[in-house]
Design a protein around this motif. Structure first.
Motif, PDB file in Angstrom:
ATOM      1  N   ASP A  87       0.834  -1.201   0.000  1.00 17.15           N
ATOM      2  CA  ASP A  87       0.000   0.000   0.000  1.00 17.15           C
ATOM      3  C   ASP A  87       0.875   1.261   0.000  1.00 17.15           C
ATOM      4  O   ASP A  87       0.950   1.977   0.993  1.00 17.15           O
ATOM      5  N   TRP A  88       1.549   1.519  -1.088  1.00 12.92           N
ATOM      6  CA  TRP A  88       2.474   2.648  -1.155  1.00 12.92           C
ATOM      7  C   TRP A  88       2.419   3.384  -2.487  1.00 12.92           C
ATOM      8  O   TRP A  88       2.982   4.460  -2.639  1.00 12.92           O
ATOM      9  N   THR A  89       1.726   2.846  -3.468  1.00 13.35           N
ATOM     10  CA  THR A  89       1.815   3.363  -4.839  1.00 13.35           C
ATOM     11  C   THR A  89       1.240   4.761  -5.007  1.00 13.35           C
ATOM     12  O   THR A  89       1.611   5.456  -5.945  1.00 13.35           O
ATOM     13  N   ASN A  90       0.343   5.183  -4.123  1.00 18.20           N
ATOM     14  CA  ASN A  90      -0.213   6.541  -4.236  1.00 18.20           C
ATOM     15  C   ASN A  90       0.534   7.543  -3.371  1.00 18.20           C
ATOM     16  O   ASN A  90       0.172   8.713  -3.328  1.00 18.20           O
ATOM     17  N   ASP A  91       1.541   7.100  -2.672  1.00 16.62           N
ATOM     18  CA  ASP A  91       2.335   7.996  -1.826  1.00 16.62           C
ATOM     19  C   ASP A  91       3.142   8.959  -2.690  1.00 16.62           C
ATOM     20  O   ASP A  91       3.433   8.687  -3.860  1.00 16.62           O
ATOM     21  N   ASP A  92       3.534  10.065  -2.090  1.00 16.05           N
ATOM     22  CA  ASP A  92       4.439  11.004  -2.736  1.00 16.05           C
ATOM     23  C   ASP A  92       5.770  10.286  -2.984  1.00 16.05           C
ATOM     24  O   ASP A  92       6.273   9.580  -2.099  1.00 16.05           O
ATOM     25  N   ALA A  93       6.328  10.455  -4.160  1.00 14.99           N
ATOM     26  CA  ALA A  93       7.585   9.769  -4.503  1.00 14.99           C
ATOM     27  C   ALA A  93       8.693  10.089  -3.499  1.00 14.99           C
ATOM     28  O   ALA A  93       9.551   9.248  -3.231  1.00 14.99           O
ATOM     29  N   HIS A  94       8.680  11.275  -2.921  1.00 16.07           N
ATOM     30  CA  HIS A  94       9.703  11.640  -1.942  1.00 16.07           C
ATOM     31  C   HIS A  94       9.623  10.783  -0.681  1.00 16.07           C
ATOM     32  O   HIS A  94      10.606  10.630   0.032  1.00 16.07           O
ATOM     33  N   SER A  95       8.459  10.219  -0.417  1.00 18.34           N
ATOM     34  CA  SER A  95       8.302   9.385   0.786  1.00 18.34           C
ATOM     35  C   SER A  95       8.977   8.028   0.620  1.00 18.34           C
ATOM     36  O   SER A  95       9.044   7.256   1.567  1.00 18.34           O
ATOM     37  N   LEU A  96       9.485   7.739  -0.562  1.00 21.94           N
ATOM     38  CA  LEU A  96      10.150   6.458  -0.803  1.00 21.94           C
ATOM     39  C   LEU A  96      11.653   6.516  -0.517  1.00 21.94           C
ATOM     40  O   LEU A  96      12.369   5.547  -0.753  1.00 21.94           O
ATOM     41  N   GLU A  97      12.123   7.631   0.002  1.00 18.36           N
ATOM     42  CA  GLU A  97      13.558   7.808   0.216  1.00 18.36           C
ATOM     43  C   GLU A  97      14.163   6.801   1.188  1.00 18.36           C
ATOM     44  O   GLU A  97      15.362   6.550   1.158  1.00 18.36           O
ATOM     45  N   ASN A  98      13.346   6.194   2.044  1.00 14.07           N
ATOM     46  CA  ASN A  98      13.881   5.257   3.037  1.00 14.07           C
ATOM     47  C   ASN A  98      13.619   3.798   2.679  1.00 14.07           C
ATOM     48  O   ASN A  98      13.698   2.921   3.532  1.00 14.07           O
ATOM     49  N   VAL A  99      13.359   3.509   1.412  1.00 17.64           N
ATOM     50  CA  VAL A  99      13.091   2.129   0.992  1.00 17.64           C
ATOM     51  C   VAL A  99      14.406   1.354   0.926  1.00 17.64           C
ATOM     52  O   VAL A  99      15.356   1.762   0.262  1.00 17.64           O
ATOM     53  N   GLU A 100      14.430   0.251   1.621  1.00 19.92           N
ATOM     54  CA  GLU A 100      15.606  -0.626   1.612  1.00 19.92           C
ATOM     55  C   GLU A 100      15.590  -1.543   0.395  1.00 19.92           C
ATOM     56  O   GLU A 100      16.605  -1.737  -0.260  1.00 19.92           O
ATOM     57  N   LEU A 101      14.410  -2.130   0.093  1.00 24.66           N
ATOM     58  CA  LEU A 101      14.302  -3.106  -0.985  1.00 24.66           C
ATOM     59  C   LEU A 101      12.995  -2.902  -1.739  1.00 24.66           C
ATOM     60  O   LEU A 101      11.938  -2.825  -1.138  1.00 24.66           O
ATOM     61  N   THR A 102      13.112  -2.813  -3.051  1.00 25.36           N
ATOM     62  CA  THR A 102      11.941  -2.803  -3.933  1.00 25.36           C
ATOM     63  C   THR A 102      11.958  -4.113  -4.704  1.00 25.36           C
ATOM     64  O   THR A 102      12.987  -4.506  -5.249  1.00 25.36           O
ATOM     65  N   ILE A 103      10.792  -4.766  -4.742  1.00 27.72           N
ATOM     66  CA  ILE A 103      10.668  -6.029  -5.477  1.00 27.72           C
ATOM     67  C   ILE A 103       9.641  -5.828  -6.585  1.00 27.72           C
ATOM     68  O   ILE A 103       8.489  -5.474  -6.309  1.00 27.72           O
ATOM     69  N   ILE A 104      10.064  -6.015  -7.828  1.00 22.17           N
ATOM     70  CA  ILE A 104       9.176  -5.828  -8.974  1.00 22.17           C
ATOM     71  C   ILE A 104       9.264  -7.029  -9.897  1.00 22.17           C
ATOM     72  O   ILE A 104      10.159  -7.862  -9.755  1.00 22.17           O
ATOM     73  N   LYS A 105       8.326  -7.082 -10.827  1.00 26.00           N
ATOM     74  CA  LYS A 105       8.363  -8.095 -11.881  1.00 26.00           C
ATOM     75  C   LYS A 105       8.889  -7.446 -13.157  1.00 26.00           C
ATOM     76  O   LYS A 105       8.756  -6.239 -13.349  1.00 26.00           O
ATOM     77  N   ALA A 106       9.425  -8.260 -14.028  1.00 24.35           N
ATOM     78  CA  ALA A 106       9.826  -7.820 -15.360  1.00 24.35           C
ATOM     79  C   ALA A 106       8.992  -8.581 -16.379  1.00 24.35           C
ATOM     80  O   ALA A 106       8.609  -9.726 -16.147  1.00 24.35           O
ATOM     81  N   HIS A 107       8.730  -7.943 -17.506  1.00 27.27           N
ATOM     82  CA  HIS A 107       8.014  -8.626 -18.582  1.00 27.27           C
ATOM     83  C   HIS A 107       8.889  -9.715 -19.195  1.00 27.27           C
ATOM     84  O   HIS A 107       8.428 -10.817 -19.461  1.00 27.27           O
ATOM     85  N   PHE A 108      10.174  -9.384 -19.404  1.00 23.64           N
ATOM     86  CA  PHE A 108      11.121 -10.349 -19.976  1.00 23.64           C
ATOM     87  C   PHE A 108      12.538  -9.850 -19.745  1.00 23.64           C
ATOM     88  O   PHE A 108      12.757  -8.712 -19.345  1.00 23.64           O
ATOM     89  N   GLY A 109      13.500 -10.726 -19.995  1.00 25.15           N
ATOM     90  CA  GLY A 109      14.902 -10.370 -19.892  1.00 25.15           C
ATOM     91  C   GLY A 109      15.592 -10.569 -21.228  1.00 25.15           C
ATOM     92  O   GLY A 109      15.020 -11.144 -22.159  1.00 25.15           O
ATOM     93  N   VAL A 110      16.830 -10.095 -21.317  1.00 24.79           N
ATOM     94  CA  VAL A 110      17.632 -10.201 -22.541  1.00 24.79           C
ATOM     95  C   VAL A 110      18.981 -10.808 -22.173  1.00 24.79           C
ATOM     96  O   VAL A 110      19.707 -10.265 -21.349  1.00 24.79           O
ATOM     97  N   ALA A 111      19.312 -11.924 -22.803  1.00 17.71           N
ATOM     98  CA  ALA A 111      20.526 -12.666 -22.439  1.00 17.71           C
ATOM     99  C   ALA A 111      21.808 -11.895 -22.727  1.00 17.71           C
ATOM    100  O   ALA A 111      22.730 -11.904 -21.919  1.00 17.71           O
ATOM    101  N   GLU A 112      21.894 -11.216 -23.866  1.00 16.55           N
ATOM    102  CA  GLU A 112      23.176 -10.631 -24.272  1.00 16.55           C
ATOM    103  C   GLU A 112      23.676  -9.541 -23.332  1.00 16.55           C
ATOM    104  O   GLU A 112      24.874  -9.281 -23.275  1.00 16.55           O
ATOM    105  N   ASN A 113      22.778  -8.884 -22.574  1.00 17.68           N
ATOM    106  CA  ASN A 113      23.231  -7.824 -21.671  1.00 17.68           C
ATOM    107  C   ASN A 113      22.576  -7.896 -20.294  1.00 17.68           C
ATOM    108  O   ASN A 113      22.747  -6.995 -19.488  1.00 17.68           O
ATOM    109  N   SER A 114      21.816  -8.931 -20.047  1.00 21.05           N
ATOM    110  CA  SER A 114      21.092  -9.194 -18.800  1.00 21.05           C
ATOM    111  C   SER A 114      20.069  -8.114 -18.460  1.00 21.05           C
ATOM    112  O   SER A 114      19.678  -7.970 -17.312  1.00 21.05           O
ATOM    113  N   ALA A 115      19.615  -7.366 -19.442  1.00 15.67           N
ATOM    114  CA  ALA A 115      18.609  -6.328 -19.211  1.00 15.67           C
ATOM    115  C   ALA A 115      17.245  -6.941 -18.948  1.00 15.67           C
ATOM    116  O   ALA A 115      16.922  -8.024 -19.442  1.00 15.67           O
ATOM    117  N   LEU A 116      16.451  -6.230 -18.158  1.00 15.35           N
ATOM    118  CA  LEU A 116      15.085  -6.641 -17.849  1.00 15.35           C
ATOM    119  C   LEU A 116      14.143  -5.510 -18.255  1.00 15.35           C
ATOM    120  O   LEU A 116      14.375  -4.349 -17.915  1.00 15.35           O
TER     121      LEU A 116
END
Length: 195
Positions: A87-116
């Motif tokens: 429950d944080w997505t509507n917070d002011d972006a500045h309130s995220l300054e103390n985030v230790e870990l963000t966990i997200i999903k990626a649609h896909f990755g790319v082998a040649e450069n490990s981009a997500l």
């Protein structure tokens, strides 16, 4: 006529014929290689880490064993509600300054450069993967493409407000010619290869 005008006139008169076909880019990435192994090798080489998991339960166990749950952990993934604030997505972006870990999903990755590839529908707020001390990204290991050419073909007709490729933790090597991780973003990246 000035010398400049004369030079431009001669250049205009001596233009080559442009009948050359563009190269066929389909050949790129057609060579056979282990896409998943290449992804893992490249990710390690650029300072990231990976963990192969079969379920969200394994992700939760890894987070519990490797990160302080007393510190702020955010995600938009309902399966991670046991360890992360959802429950944080509507917070002011500045309130995220103390985030230790963000966990997200990626649609896909790319082998040649490990981009997500991530888009705003997966981020909650655009700043979330860049402001946290550490970043974890979950990607289905069957959704790793061999090359960036194939990645761009994959996203060519998609609609999204914001999208970016993320590869490895933030880093720079311009400070006294030594590599510094976490220079302008996450100090560490772990990729959960799910499947």
């Amino acid at each position: 006529m000035s010398s400049k005008a004369e030079i431009l006139k001669k250049i205009k008169q001596n233009q080559p014929d442009f009948v050359t076909d563009l190269p066929n880019l389909n050949a790129l990435g057609s060579e056979q290689f282990d896409v998943l192994q290449t992804y893992k090798t490249v990710l390690k080489n650029i300072g990231g880490d990976f963990v192969e998991v079969a379920s969200y339960t394994e992700i939760i166990d890894f987070i519990k064993n490797n990160y302080s749950l007393e510190k702020r952990i955010i995600s938009m993934i309902p399966e991670l509600s046991e360890i992360a604030n959802l429950d944080w997505t509507n917070d002011d972006a500045h309130s995220l300054e103390n985030v230790e870990l963000t966990i997200i999903k990626a649609h896909f990755g790319v082998a040649e450069n490990s981009a997500l590839w991530v888009t705003d529908d997966l981020l909650g707020q655009r700043v979330s993967p860049f402001i946290a001390q550490y970043l974890a990204i979950i990607v289905d290991k069957n959704n790793i493409l061999p090359t960036m050419h194939q990645a761009y073909e994959h996203i060519a007709n998609q609609e999204y407000g914001f999208g970016t490729f993320i590869a490895g933790p933030s880093k720079t090597a311009d400070i006294e010619q030594s590599l510094v991780l976490g220079a302008h973003g996450a100090r560490g990246l772990v990729v959960f290869l799910l499947g």
